[in-house]
Design a protein around this motif. Structure first.
Motif, PDB file in Angstrom:
ATOM      1  N   CYS A 160       0.822  -1.218   0.000  1.00  0.00           N
ATOM      2  CA  CYS A 160       0.000   0.000   0.000  1.00  0.00           C
ATOM      3  C   CYS A 160       0.858   1.271   0.000  1.00  0.00           C
ATOM      4  N   LEU A 211       2.397   3.185   2.564  1.00  0.00           N
ATOM      5  CA  LEU A 211       1.735   4.128   3.463  1.00  0.00           C
ATOM      6  C   LEU A 211       2.756   5.030   4.167  1.00  0.00           C
ATOM      7  N   GLU A 239      -2.755   8.719   5.415  1.00  0.00           N
ATOM      8  CA  GLU A 239      -3.753   8.181   4.500  1.00  0.00           C
ATOM      9  C   GLU A 239      -5.099   7.796   5.138  1.00  0.00           C
ATOM     10  N   THR A 240      -6.099   7.689   4.256  1.00  0.00           N
ATOM     11  CA  THR A 240      -7.377   7.051   4.578  1.00  0.00           C
ATOM     12  C   THR A 240      -7.418   5.757   3.773  1.00  0.00           C
ATOM     13  N   VAL A 241      -7.659   4.632   4.482  1.00  0.00           N
ATOM     14  CA  VAL A 241      -7.592   3.322   3.837  1.00  0.00           C
ATOM     15  C   VAL A 241      -8.901   2.567   4.049  1.00  0.00           C
ATOM     16  N   VAL A 300      -1.737   4.623   9.559  1.00  0.00           N
ATOM     17  CA  VAL A 300      -2.401   5.695   8.799  1.00  0.00           C
ATOM     18  C   VAL A 300      -3.316   6.520   9.694  1.00  0.00           C
ATOM     19  N   TYR A 305     -10.171   6.919  -1.497  1.00  0.00           N
ATOM     20  CA  TYR A 305      -9.175   6.329  -0.602  1.00  0.00           C
ATOM     21  C   TYR A 305      -7.775   6.400  -1.196  1.00  0.00           C
ATOM     22  N   ASP A 306      -6.813   6.526  -0.299  1.00  0.00           N
ATOM     23  CA  ASP A 306      -5.403   6.449  -0.712  1.00  0.00           C
ATOM     24  C   ASP A 306      -5.033   5.005  -1.015  1.00  0.00           C
ATOM     25  N   GLY A 316      -3.878   6.460  -5.962  1.00  0.00           N
ATOM     26  CA  GLY A 316      -4.247   5.485  -4.925  1.00  0.00           C
ATOM     27  C   GLY A 316      -3.967   4.049  -5.359  1.00  0.00           C
TER      28      GLY A 316
END
Ligand code: SAH
Length: 200
Positions: free
Chosen positions: A64, A66, A70-72, A90, A133-134, A157
């Motif tokens: 991912c 990160l 982030e928003t996951v 995150v 979302y990231d 993303g």
């Protein structure tokens, strides 16, 4: 587990390693299975589902990329372990599970994590309200990538998803390069439980 199964198999991101040090995996397995919690294999969590093996959770998390802000979206909460690992890394984790019993158990386990929202629903449709979302992590097998997940990614993303039939899948990282294009990279061969979704 960290030295042999994660670092020994190529997991390098120090933040990911640190997250695995912090989250007590024994709290996410069934009572009686604690002694097996740090083996590198999946374990049953009830309702025919499993907690994924630690190496695969680490690989998906590292994939991912990160940085902390982030928003996951985590599709297939299951035990809640992947969500807890992400929560260490995150700003915000939205996790969604379709089986009420598993959702409820994970929600209780994750009560101490203020940056995790546990939802009950069909994660194959994503979760529009908190999008884009990231990163999106899917812990269930699908023959085709659900379109909603592609659309709910930010530009840049990353979607980590096992694509294939019931018996074997390719773990892919799909990066949204612009409004209408997504690049696919093959990460490794895997075997996950099925995604049961309106998305097919
Ligand atoms: N990330 C989990 C792995 C659980 S296995 C963990 O760390 O323990 C995959 C989970 O996906 C199962 O709990 C299964 O019920 C759930 N699942 C399958 N289809 C789903 C769907 N459409 N939406 C949400 N969850 C789904």
């Amino acid at each position: 587990m960290i030295r042999f199964d994660l670092e020994g198999r190529g997991i390098r991101d120090p933040r990911v390693i640190e997250a695995f040090r912090k989250v007590p995996r024994e709290s996410f397995v069934r009572a009686g299975d604690e002694a097996a919690a740090y083996g590198d294999f999946p374990l049953p969590i009830g309702c025919g589902q499993t907690i994924s093996q630690p190496y695969i959770v680490a690989l998906m998390t590292e994939a991912c990329r990160l940085g902390g802000s982030e928003t996951v979206l985590d599709v297939g909460t299951g035990s809640g372990y992947q969500a807890a690992i992400l929560a260490e890394l995150v700003e915000k984790v939205v996790t969604i599970e379709r089986i009420p019993e598993l959702h409820e158990r994970a929600r209780k386990r994750l009560e101490g994590y203020e940056n995790v929202t546990c939802l009950l629903g069909d994660g194959g449709l994503g979760w529009e309200a908190e999008s884009p979302y990231d990163a999106i992590v899917v812990a269930a097998q699908t023959p085709k990538i659900p379109p909603a997940l592609l659309r709910q990614l930010k530009i840049g993303g990353r979607l980590i998803i096992p694509v294939g039939d019931r018996f074997s899948q390719e773990l892919l990282r799909v990066t949204r390069s612009d409004e209408n294009s997504w690049d696919r990279e093959f990460l490794c061969g895997v075997r996950f439980v099925p995604l049961i979704s309106e998305a097919g």
